[in-house]
Design a protein around this motif. Sequence first.
Motif, PDB file in Angstrom:
ATOM      1  N   GLY A   3       0.874  -1.113   0.045  1.00  0.00           N
ATOM      2  CA  GLY A   3       0.060  -0.019   0.141  1.00  0.00           C
ATOM      3  C   GLY A   3       0.852   1.243  -0.066  1.00  0.00           C
ATOM      4  N   ALA A   4       0.131   2.463   0.167  1.00  0.00           N
ATOM      5  CA  ALA A   4       0.763   3.803   0.416  1.00  0.00           C
ATOM      6  C   ALA A   4       1.891   3.842   1.492  1.00  0.00           C
ATOM      7  N   HIS A   5       2.742   4.789   1.253  1.00  0.00           N
ATOM      8  CA  HIS A   5       3.757   5.040   2.476  1.00  0.00           C
ATOM      9  C   HIS A   5       3.272   5.691   3.618  1.00  0.00           C
ATOM     10  N   ASP A   6       3.420   5.183   4.774  1.00  0.00           N
ATOM     11  CA  ASP A   6       3.148   5.826   5.824  1.00  0.00           C
ATOM     12  C   ASP A   6       4.470   6.198   6.666  1.00  0.00           C
ATOM     13  N   ARG A   7       4.554   7.385   7.079  1.00  0.00           N
ATOM     14  CA  ARG A   7       5.780   8.074   7.381  1.00  0.00           C
ATOM     15  C   ARG A   7       6.497   7.456   8.503  1.00  0.00           C
ATOM     16  N   ARG A   8       5.566   6.915   9.500  1.00  0.00           N
ATOM     17  CA  ARG A   8       5.945   6.180  10.774  1.00  0.00           C
ATOM     18  C   ARG A   8       6.560   4.797  10.625  1.00  0.00           C
ATOM     19  N   THR A   9       5.816   4.042   9.803  1.00  0.00           N
ATOM     20  CA  THR A   9       6.073   2.699   9.326  1.00  0.00           C
ATOM     21  C   THR A   9       6.487   2.170   8.101  1.00  0.00           C
ATOM     22  N   GLY A  10       6.413   2.948   6.933  1.00  0.00           N
ATOM     23  CA  GLY A  10       6.674   2.708   5.872  1.00  0.00           C
ATOM     24  C   GLY A  10       5.670   2.097   4.820  1.00  0.00           C
ATOM     25  N   TYR A  11       5.939   1.453   3.898  1.00  0.00           N
ATOM     26  CA  TYR A  11       4.957   0.961   3.010  1.00  0.00           C
ATOM     27  C   TYR A  11       4.203  -0.390   3.354  1.00  0.00           C
ATOM     28  N   ILE A  12       3.107  -0.118   3.946  1.00  0.00           N
ATOM     29  CA  ILE A  12       2.427  -1.376   4.649  1.00  0.00           C
ATOM     30  C   ILE A  12       1.592  -2.312   3.474  1.00  0.00           C
ATOM     31  N   TRP A  13       1.924  -3.281   3.866  1.00  0.00           N
ATOM     32  CA  TRP A  13       1.350  -4.427   3.010  1.00  0.00           C
ATOM     33  C   TRP A  13      -0.027  -4.930   3.548  1.00  0.00           C
ATOM     34  N   HIS A  14      -1.014  -4.879   2.532  1.00  0.00           N
ATOM     35  CA  HIS A  14      -2.530  -5.215   2.923  1.00  0.00           C
ATOM     36  C   HIS A  14      -2.851  -6.621   2.250  1.00  0.00           C
ATOM     37  N   LEU A  15      -3.921  -7.152   2.371  1.00  0.00           N
ATOM     38  CA  LEU A  15      -4.535  -8.342   2.085  1.00  0.00           C
ATOM     39  C   LEU A  15      -5.528  -7.990   0.658  1.00  0.00           C
ATOM     40  N   THR A  16      -5.576  -8.673  -0.264  1.00  0.00           N
ATOM     41  CA  THR A  16      -6.528  -8.553  -1.187  1.00  0.00           C
ATOM     42  C   THR A  16      -7.830  -9.250  -0.859  1.00  0.00           C
ATOM     43  N   GLU A  17      -8.777  -9.120  -1.505  1.00  0.00           N
ATOM     44  CA  GLU A  17     -10.128  -9.933  -1.167  1.00  0.00           C
ATOM     45  C   GLU A  17      -9.672 -11.397  -1.444  1.00  0.00           C
ATOM     46  N   ALA A  18      -8.912 -11.831  -2.109  1.00  0.00           N
ATOM     47  CA  ALA A  18      -8.548 -13.160  -2.374  1.00  0.00           C
ATOM     48  C   ALA A  18      -7.750 -13.420  -1.158  1.00  0.00           C
ATOM     49  N   GLY A  19      -6.982 -12.872  -0.883  1.00  0.00           N
ATOM     50  CA  GLY A  19      -6.187 -13.093   0.520  1.00  0.00           C
ATOM     51  C   GLY A  19      -7.022 -13.366   1.719  1.00  0.00           C
ATOM     52  N   ARG A  20      -7.858 -12.175   1.702  1.00  0.00           N
ATOM     53  CA  ARG A  20      -8.616 -12.471   3.073  1.00  0.00           C
ATOM     54  C   ARG A  20      -9.729 -13.885   3.101  1.00  0.00           C
ATOM     55  N   ALA A  21     -10.092 -14.038   1.855  1.00  0.00           N
ATOM     56  CA  ALA A  21     -10.806 -15.359   1.550  1.00  0.00           C
ATOM     57  C   ALA A  21      -9.955 -16.370   1.936  1.00  0.00           C
ATOM     58  N   GLN A  22      -8.961 -16.553   1.840  1.00  0.00           N
ATOM     59  CA  GLN A  22      -7.909 -17.637   2.011  1.00  0.00           C
ATOM     60  C   GLN A  22      -7.765 -17.757   3.570  1.00  0.00           C
ATOM     61  N   LEU A  23      -7.650 -16.632   4.189  1.00  0.00           N
ATOM     62  CA  LEU A  23      -7.634 -16.744   5.893  1.00  0.00           C
ATOM     63  C   LEU A  23      -8.765 -17.044   6.386  1.00  0.00           C
ATOM     64  N   GLU A  24     -10.213 -16.683   5.766  1.00  0.00           N
ATOM     65  CA  GLU A  24     -11.449 -16.960   6.427  1.00  0.00           C
ATOM     66  C   GLU A  24     -11.739 -18.639   6.085  1.00  0.00           C
ATOM     67  N   SER A  25     -11.375 -19.081   4.750  1.00  0.00           N
ATOM     68  CA  SER A  25     -11.597 -20.433   4.540  1.00  0.00           C
ATOM     69  C   SER A  25     -10.491 -21.507   5.521  1.00  0.00           C
ATOM     70  N   ASP A  26      -9.422 -20.892   5.433  1.00  0.00           N
ATOM     71  CA  ASP A  26      -8.440 -21.848   6.254  1.00  0.00           C
ATOM     72  C   ASP A  26      -7.950 -21.198   7.494  1.00  0.00           C
ATOM     73  N   PRO A  27      -8.631 -20.939   8.483  1.00  0.00           N
ATOM     74  CA  PRO A  27      -8.255 -20.182   9.770  1.00  0.00           C
ATOM     75  C   PRO A  27      -6.948 -20.766  10.362  1.00  0.00           C
TER      76      PRO A  27
END
Length: 97
Positions: free
Chosen positions: A69-93
């Motif tokens: 994702g976009a740059h955050d001054r304090r943390t850096g460039y944060i990574w985020h889940l896509t909908e497919a990534g979120r679905a992977q976590l929900e289907s296989d917790p």
Amino acid sequence: MNASRRPTPAQRVLLNHIACGEVARVHHARAGWSVRLTTVRSRGAGGGLGRKVDMAVRVLAEFGWAYEGAHDRRTGYIWHLTEAGRAQLESDPLPGT
């Protein structure tokens, strides 16, 4: 993106860290740019930036499960889940969640 692909246990753990906002691309004067798991202290040249996970997040991005994702001054460039990534976590917790 491969819809039939299932994450390995280690990939599920990393997806969970991404979901919690604990993975970022950061810059260190000696180590340069690197994707780090920010909750784990490093004993290497990058100091306390956390465990290096460059290759692991690139694989998740190739499968369409995560993106930087976009740059955050304090943390850096944060990574985020896509909908497919979120679905992977929900289907296989993760066990115990």
